[in-house]
Motif scaffolding. Structure first.
Motif, PDB file in Angstrom:
ATOM      1  N   UNK A 101       0.755  -1.192  -0.004  1.00  0.00           N
ATOM      2  CA  UNK A 101       0.075   0.086  -0.039  1.00  0.00           C
ATOM      3  C   UNK A 101       0.936   1.232  -0.012  1.00  0.00           C
ATOM      4  N   UNK A 102       0.527   2.320  -0.714  1.00  0.00           N
ATOM      5  CA  UNK A 102       1.139   3.461  -0.666  1.00  0.00           C
ATOM      6  C   UNK A 102       0.096   4.734  -0.340  1.00  0.00           C
ATOM      7  N   UNK A 103       0.840   5.854   0.497  1.00  0.00           N
ATOM      8  CA  UNK A 103       0.065   6.760   0.774  1.00  0.00           C
ATOM      9  C   UNK A 103      -0.426   7.645  -0.419  1.00  0.00           C
ATOM     10  N   UNK A 104      -1.600   7.871  -0.345  1.00  0.00           N
ATOM     11  CA  UNK A 104      -2.111   8.540  -1.558  1.00  0.00           C
ATOM     12  C   UNK A 104      -1.558   9.884  -2.220  1.00  0.00           C
ATOM     13  N   UNK A 105      -0.680  10.381  -1.102  1.00  0.00           N
ATOM     14  CA  UNK A 105       0.016  11.752  -1.395  1.00  0.00           C
ATOM     15  C   UNK A 105       1.294  11.585  -1.717  1.00  0.00           C
ATOM     16  N   UNK A 106       1.696  10.114  -2.287  1.00  0.00           N
ATOM     17  CA  UNK A 106       3.135   9.937  -2.355  1.00  0.00           C
ATOM     18  C   UNK A 106       3.032   9.170  -3.703  1.00  0.00           C
ATOM     19  N   UNK A 107       2.505   9.942  -4.790  1.00  0.00           N
ATOM     20  CA  UNK A 107       2.124   9.026  -6.225  1.00  0.00           C
ATOM     21  C   UNK A 107       3.816   9.150  -6.731  1.00  0.00           C
ATOM     22  N   UNK A 108       3.904   7.964  -7.523  1.00  0.00           N
ATOM     23  CA  UNK A 108       4.947   7.957  -8.415  1.00  0.00           C
ATOM     24  C   UNK A 108       5.032   8.980  -9.407  1.00  0.00           C
ATOM     25  N   UNK A 109       6.471   9.420  -9.727  1.00  0.00           N
ATOM     26  CA  UNK A 109       6.555  10.793 -10.647  1.00  0.00           C
ATOM     27  C   UNK A 109       6.579  10.168 -12.125  1.00  0.00           C
ATOM     28  N   UNK A 110       6.196  10.899 -13.119  1.00  0.00           N
ATOM     29  CA  UNK A 110       6.610  10.311 -14.407  1.00  0.00           C
ATOM     30  C   UNK A 110       7.784  10.094 -14.623  1.00  0.00           C
ATOM     31  N   UNK A 111       8.068   8.916 -15.279  1.00  0.00           N
ATOM     32  CA  UNK A 111       9.491   8.502 -15.755  1.00  0.00           C
ATOM     33  C   UNK A 111       9.455   8.224 -17.208  1.00  0.00           C
ATOM     34  N   UNK A 112      10.589   8.214 -17.866  1.00  0.00           N
ATOM     35  CA  UNK A 112      10.543   7.997 -19.327  1.00  0.00           C
ATOM     36  C   UNK A 112      10.134   6.303 -19.522  1.00  0.00           C
ATOM     37  N   UNK A 113      10.749   5.734 -18.749  1.00  0.00           N
ATOM     38  CA  UNK A 113      10.576   4.189 -18.812  1.00  0.00           C
ATOM     39  C   UNK A 113       9.594   3.545 -17.633  1.00  0.00           C
ATOM     40  N   UNK A 114       8.545   4.329 -17.420  1.00  0.00           N
ATOM     41  CA  UNK A 114       7.752   3.745 -16.163  1.00  0.00           C
ATOM     42  C   UNK A 114       7.410   2.366 -16.339  1.00  0.00           C
ATOM     43  N   UNK A 115       7.537   1.569 -15.308  1.00  0.00           N
ATOM     44  CA  UNK A 115       7.303   0.130 -15.479  1.00  0.00           C
ATOM     45  C   UNK A 115       5.830  -0.096 -15.386  1.00  0.00           C
ATOM     46  N   UNK A 116       5.445  -1.307 -15.979  1.00  0.00           N
ATOM     47  CA  UNK A 116       4.069  -1.370 -16.363  1.00  0.00           C
ATOM     48  C   UNK A 116       3.099  -1.548 -15.273  1.00  0.00           C
ATOM     49  N   UNK A 117       1.832  -1.078 -15.563  1.00  0.00           N
ATOM     50  CA  UNK A 117       0.823  -1.073 -14.365  1.00  0.00           C
ATOM     51  C   UNK A 117       0.671  -2.348 -13.520  1.00  0.00           C
ATOM     52  N   UNK A 118       0.968  -3.551 -14.100  1.00  0.00           N
ATOM     53  CA  UNK A 118       0.938  -4.626 -13.119  1.00  0.00           C
ATOM     54  C   UNK A 118       1.883  -4.688 -12.256  1.00  0.00           C
ATOM     55  N   UNK A 119       3.020  -3.790 -12.401  1.00  0.00           N
ATOM     56  CA  UNK A 119       4.099  -3.917 -11.302  1.00  0.00           C
ATOM     57  C   UNK A 119       3.981  -2.577 -10.492  1.00  0.00           C
ATOM     58  N   UNK A 120       3.477  -1.290 -11.147  1.00  0.00           N
ATOM     59  CA  UNK A 120       3.221  -0.348 -10.294  1.00  0.00           C
ATOM     60  C   UNK A 120       2.029   0.401 -10.871  1.00  0.00           C
ATOM     61  N   UNK A 121       1.017   0.140  -9.895  1.00  0.00           N
ATOM     62  CA  UNK A 121      -0.248   0.488 -10.391  1.00  0.00           C
ATOM     63  C   UNK A 121      -0.657   1.949 -10.505  1.00  0.00           C
ATOM     64  N   UNK A 122      -1.538   2.179 -11.645  1.00  0.00           N
ATOM     65  CA  UNK A 122      -1.763   3.528 -11.808  1.00  0.00           C
ATOM     66  C   UNK A 122      -3.203   3.928 -11.400  1.00  0.00           C
ATOM     67  N   UNK A 123      -3.789   3.246 -10.680  1.00  0.00           N
ATOM     68  CA  UNK A 123      -4.986   3.271  -9.966  1.00  0.00           C
ATOM     69  C   UNK A 123      -4.937   3.858  -8.552  1.00  0.00           C
ATOM     70  N   UNK A 124      -5.041   5.247  -8.378  1.00  0.00           N
ATOM     71  CA  UNK A 124      -4.428   5.824  -7.261  1.00  0.00           C
ATOM     72  C   UNK A 124      -5.689   6.253  -6.334  1.00  0.00           C
ATOM     73  N   UNK A 125      -6.839   5.378  -6.683  1.00  0.00           N
ATOM     74  CA  UNK A 125      -8.148   5.852  -5.676  1.00  0.00           C
ATOM     75  C   UNK A 125      -7.959   5.255  -4.316  1.00  0.00           C
ATOM     76  N   UNK A 126      -8.146   6.248  -3.253  1.00  0.00           N
ATOM     77  CA  UNK A 126      -7.870   5.419  -2.081  1.00  0.00           C
ATOM     78  C   UNK A 126      -8.745   4.296  -1.669  1.00  0.00           C
ATOM     79  N   UNK A 127      -8.262   3.254  -1.062  1.00  0.00           N
ATOM     80  CA  UNK A 127      -9.236   2.333  -0.798  1.00  0.00           C
ATOM     81  C   UNK A 127     -10.303   2.684   0.316  1.00  0.00           C
ATOM     82  N   UNK A 128     -11.624   2.278  -0.019  1.00  0.00           N
ATOM     83  CA  UNK A 128     -12.571   2.767   1.064  1.00  0.00           C
ATOM     84  C   UNK A 128     -13.157   1.421   1.492  1.00  0.00           C
ATOM     85  N   UNK A 129     -13.295   1.379   2.931  1.00  0.00           N
ATOM     86  CA  UNK A 129     -13.655   0.128   3.438  1.00  0.00           C
ATOM     87  C   UNK A 129     -15.363   0.178   3.567  1.00  0.00           C
ATOM     88  N   UNK A 130     -15.943  -0.460   2.985  1.00  0.00           N
ATOM     89  CA  UNK A 130     -17.506  -0.512   3.059  1.00  0.00           C
ATOM     90  C   UNK A 130     -17.963  -1.260   4.107  1.00  0.00           C
TER      91      UNK A 130
END
Ligand SMILES: O=C(O)CCC(=O)C(=O)O
Length: 202
Positions: free
Chosen positions: A157-186
């Motif tokens: 888990x990552x803090x939602x205020x600590x998002x990865x910066x854009x890099x030229x060769x960003x690793x793919x979504x399945x290694x570094x998720x781009x879904x930054x939605x905070x997890x809400x517990x229902x």
């Protein structure tokens, strides 16, 4: 999710998840490393405001190649690396952040010093145990030559205020998720689970 939110004191999103399934009779070993070296250098995550949760899918004992770690080593920040010369001339390969031949491994002199002082602990426990660890913790594991599987999942888990910066060769979504939605517990969903539990378990 709740312990991750409590440990970081912030909302979190799921940065990465892995199934690390070490089969009986030879599941592979992992070199000493820190996860944040990869997440910072390769994915551009600014700060180690992350936490990993390792869930044990079996009773796990020392013979099955459990996670080994040096208590307190996360205080080193990103530590000195071993210079892996055989990787210098190689094309960048994602597998060198996912398999036994890791790109960023801990310098052996430093490792020895810290391990002499703090010892080496091992992540053993009954099925369902969840081990939370800091992204800068030095960790490794032995191969599993025992006749018992050692299956685990690691959710980071990552803090939602600590998002990865854009890099030229960003690793793919399945290694570094781009879904930054905070997890809400229902809480309503939790109530449903409890009702179901009651029905099934009586
Ligand atoms: O599963 C293991 O024993 C080690 C895994 C690990 O170090 C990692 O996924 O970073």
């Amino acid at each position: 999710v709740t312990p991750a939110q409590q440990l970081l004191g912030s909302p979190v999103y799921l940065y990465q998840y892995k199934l690390n399934n070490k089969k009986a009779y030879g599941g592979d070993w992992w070199e000493w490393h820190q996860d944040f070296a990869f997440w910072h250098r390769d994915d551009g995550v600014p700060l180690p405001r992350m936490v990993s949760a390792m869930i044990l899918f079996q009773d796990t004992r020392s013979v099955q190649g459990p996670l080994l770690f040096v208590p307190g080593s996360h205080r080193e920040g990103i530590a000195a690396f071993e210079d892996k010369r055989h990787l210098h001339d190689k094309e960048p390969d994602l597998m060198n952040s996912l398999n036994a031949d890791l790109k960023y491994t801990i310098n052996k002199t430093l490792l020895r010093k810290l391990a002499q002082d703090a010892g080496i602990a091992s992540g053993e426990g009954p099925v369902g145990t969840c081990i939370f660890f800091h992204p800068n913790l030095f960790h490794a594991s032995n191969s599993n030559v025992s006749p018992f599987d050692r299956y685990t999942a690691i959710l980071t888990y990552n803090d939602v205020a600590n998002l990865p910066e854009d890099r030229v060769n960003n690793r793919p979504e399945y290694i570094c998720s781009r879904n930054f939605d905070p997890i809400r517990i229902r809480t309503d969903a939790l109530a449903d689970v409890r009702v179901l539990d009651k029905q099934v378990l009586g």
